[in-house]
Design a protein around this motif. Structure first.
Motif: not given
Length: 232
Positions: A6-21, A118-120
């Protein structure tokens, strides 16, 4: 070594920009309160408010806006003009409506990893906002499971990996936060992979578990497939 399933991903600032905003909104906040205090003092007071309010509002834009309003009231001795409060609310609305910007390699890597594992997606924050961002990202169909949680603790990860996968020992979490994405997973026997974003919220900072055998750091998501090949 127990094989990964199983591989799990964070979302904000891992897959897409967030902190910049958030940073852009903080600059707007500083401009609005310039007549009352300097920017450094204001940002320190805002950070204090955010720390205090996490237990009340949780993570996300709504809590951030409420913390800005609280800070504005404090630094102006309750004399902040209603027009400033209105602008802070507008700033929050702008953040909630901002289009998603995927980070380099995000789509290709998630799609590639999903062919073998398996991806989360495991993310924290406001439910509606995180659901909106996931929908706009176009990545939703690539995940076998999505978990939106109020906080990322060892106990939370343990429950997720037990329910959604083959346990923490066979799971890996990838993210930009040492405190939330890496350390808790290492603590329960999983793999934790740090992908620095470049902009770090002070509350998410933590020492790297450099001596843990299951800790890894990669420059960007594009390096993940080679890392998986090396440890499989």
């Amino acid at each position: 070594m127990t094989s990964l399933t199983c591989i799990a991903f964070d979302a904000d600032d891992t897959l897409w920009q967030n902190e910049r905003f958030y940073r852009l909104t903080q600059e707007r906040f500083a401009d609005l309160l310039r007549a009352y205090t300097d920017s450094d003092h204001l940002m320190a007071r805002l950070l204090d408010a955010e720390r205090r309010n996490l237990g009340h509002y949780g993570y996300g834009i709504k809590g951030f806006v409420l913390s800005m309003i609280e800070t504005a009231i404090e630094v102006t001795d309750q004399r902040v003009p209603a027009s400033v409060i209105a602008e802070l609310l507008d700033a929050g609305q702008d953040m909630l409506q901002h289009p998603i910007e995927l980070l380099p390699h995000a789509r290709d890597v998630v799609q590639s990893v999903a062919e073998t594992y398996r991806v989360l997606l495991i993310t924290k924050g406001d439910l509606l906002d995180q659901e909106r961002k996931l929908a706009q990202s176009g990545l939703g169909d690539l995940f076998d499971g999505v978990e939106i949680v109020s906080d990322k603790t060892p106990e939370v990860y343990d429950r997720i990996f037990t329910r959604q996968a083959d346990g923490a020992a066979r799971a890996m979490m990838i993210g930009n936060s040492m405190r939330s994405d890496v350390v808790p997973v290492i603590e329960i026997g999983g793999w934790g992979v740090f992908v620095p974003h470049g902009l770090e919220w002070e509350i998410e900072a933590a020492p790297a578990p450099k001596h843990a055998p299951r800790f890894h750091e990669i420059a960007d998501l594009g390096a993940l497939p080679d890392l998986l090949d090396a440890i499989s």
